[in-house]
Enzyme design. Structure first.
Site, PDB file in Angstrom:
ATOM      1  CG  HIS A 118      57.585  53.942  40.747  1.00 25.13           C
ATOM      2  ND1 HIS A 118      57.254  54.563  39.057  1.00 25.13           N
ATOM      3  CD2 HIS A 118      57.940  52.594  40.685  1.00 25.13           C
ATOM      4  CE1 HIS A 118      57.579  52.962  38.945  1.00 25.13           C
ATOM      5  NE2 HIS A 118      57.787  52.063  39.723  1.00 25.13           N
ATOM      6  CG  ASP A 165      56.760  56.871  36.703  1.00 23.00           C
ATOM      7  OD1 ASP A 165      57.979  56.337  37.788  1.00 23.00           O
ATOM      8  OD2 ASP A 165      56.268  55.200  36.992  1.00 23.00           O
ATOM      9  CB  SER A 183      59.691  49.810  38.236  1.00 21.18           C
ATOM     10  OG  SER A 183      57.560  49.525  38.327  1.00 21.18           O
TER      11      SER A 183
END
Length: 489
Positions: free
Chosen positions: A228, A259, A340
């Site tokens: 992402h 992910d 992230s």
């Protein structure tokens, strides 16, 4: 319950010299939530987005779930506006120098009547200014009046000249060699890991963008991050290193299920790869350090512990979406939008997880939440396998058992709603209507926990499945199959 995506922070505007007083805002206590790992919304994190904000991917419209809904992609999108607001507090009227206090206008002594040792009265209290930037709050305390840095007062208590000392005139102390940090300290870990963690800036063809983090895998530029963060089709990627240098990068491969994504920078062969650890050895309570770029603040280091293992977390932010359920490590190390793809390391500086999501209180549509001590990371054992496949083929495989189960129900396990013909479960004799309660020694609480447990393995692994059927408990061996590949280059 996850959120992610963020734009790098806008530079704060300079506050006025005289901050304007503001009324204090009442604080609001949040109700205690039970079982937050299941109820809290998570933000599939920590990337930061420019407009439009996104949830799990920079090109998708972002809405952070309300508390008590589900796990989802870490909200890291940040609006293009100055995030700072000023607040000031003033001294009360009855304090020193006030109309009713000592030294006030009602009690002031004319200057000609004061003796050389007279008390000039307490100094006026300095004002305070608070700058608040979204999830980031910085409090600045003004240190003087009229621009003065400081003052030295000599009081001749006995009518003579007192000795004046000034710390500004003291000799500089001998500097401590900070490179000799104790082994196993946060300082030592930071010195080792920060050079191996990068900031990733993303610009998509649709004009949106964001920021996230990544971890250097090879000296020639392979970088591990979240799907992402870098997986948007056609996105342009720019990587900033800890030494201040930058380089463009290209996507090697991305997997939306786990992910995980791998990118490669151009023209570099001098990077410092991170040491990989073993997430199978991680235990609850052990100390960890998180490194990344929350809110665009590159090289940020936070510390905490491993709070729990085997947490099923959906990085999509969509309730009931089992396509993005991951098996996560839970930590209380502060993780925020922009983290992230960053590193979660042990106290030897070895990578044990890739930070990807948080649970957040109070997040609502158009806003982003911050750390409340519930962060989630993809275990490195799973990330390593997926990264190798992405580098070799551009795609990744996932294990599957061949049953359909609800995300949650009241069966104290995962109720088998359907069985894939000739699939792994069918071959092992697991019938429709059975309730799966264990994978090996791991307890299965619901459908999501079954999926997370299965995906923590590789296709072809053999696992023991315990289930109940018609009041009888049985255990069978299942050889896990391969789910259809998603994503790619």
């Amino acid at each position: 319950m996850t959120e992610d995506r963020n734009t790098g922070p806008n530079r704060p505007e300079q506050p006025d010299n005289e901050p304007q007083p503001t009324q204090a805002q009442p604080t609001q206590a949040y109700p205690t939530q039970q079982n937050p790992a299941q109820q809290n919304p998570t933000q599939a994190y920590p990337t930061q987005q420019h407009q439009p904000p996104t949830q799990a991917y920079p090109t998708q419209q972002h809405q952070a779930p309300g508390y008590g809904q589900h796990y989802g992609a870490h909200e890291a999108a940040r609006q293009q506006q100055s995030p700072y607001q000023s607040a000031a507090s003033a001294a009360g009227p009855a304090g020193p120098g006030g109309p009713a206090g000592p030294g006030g206008p009602d009690t002031q002594i004319p200057a000609p009547l004061r003796g050389p040792n007279a008390d000039p009265g307490p100094a006026k209290k300095p004002k305070r200014m608070a700058l608040v930037a979204g999830a980031l709050a910085l409090v600045l305390v003004s240190g003087g009046v009229g621009g003065a840095v400081g003052a030295i007062v000599a009081d001749n208590n006995n009518g003579g000249s007192g000795t004046v000392t000034n710390s500004l005139n003291a000799a500089k102390p001998t500097a401590t060699n900070t490179s000799n940090a104790p082994a196993g300290s946060v300082q030592a870990v930071a010195e080792k890991v920060v050079p191996s963690v990068v900031q990733i800036e993303v610009a998509t063809a649709q004009g949106s963008g964001g920021e996230g983090s990544g971890v250097v895998l090879s000296s020639d530029g392979l970088i591990l991050t979240n799907n992402h963060v870098a997986g948007a089709t056609g996105a342009q990627l720019s990587v900033s290193f800890s030494d201040g240098s930058k380089a463009s990068a290209k996507l090697v491969g991305a997997d939306p299920v786990s992910d995980i994504a791998v990118i490669k920078v151009d023209g570099r062969n001098d990077l410092t790869p991170i040491d990989l650890g073993n997430s199978a050895d991680v235990v609850v309570g052990q100390q960890v350090v998180a490194v990344g770029s929350p809110l665009g603040l590159a090289g940020t280091v936070t510390e905490g512990i491993i709070s729990a293992l085997d947490r099923p977390v959906s990085t999509s932010g969509e309730s009931g979406n089992q396509n993005t359920v991951i098996d996560a490590l839970q930590t209380d190390a502060a993780i925020n939008p922009g983290n992230s793809g960053g590193a979660l390391v042990n106290m030897d500086g070895q990578l044990i997880g890739i930070n990807t999501a948080i649970a957040s209180l109070g997040a609502s549509s158009g806003t982003q939440g911050g750390s409340i001590g519930l962060g989630f990371a993809i275990p490195i054992d799973q990330a390593r396998r997926v990264a190798n496949e992405l580098i070799e083929t551009g795609k990744a495989t996932q294990a599957m058992i061949g049953v359909t189960v609800p995300s949650q129900d009241n069966a104290d396990g995962a109720t088998v709603m359907d069985v894939t013909a000739d699939g792994p479960a069918d071959k092992a004799g697991i019938p429709k209507g059975a309730v799966i309660t264990k994978v090996d020694d791991r307890v299965v609480a619901d459908g999501d926990s079954l999926i997370a447990a299965v995906r923590s393995h590789a296709p072809g692994d053999k696992v023991s499945i315990t289930y109940s059927d018609g009041g009888q408990t049985k255990t069978v061996e299942v050889t896990l199959g391969t789910a259809p590949a998603q994503g790619g280059r």
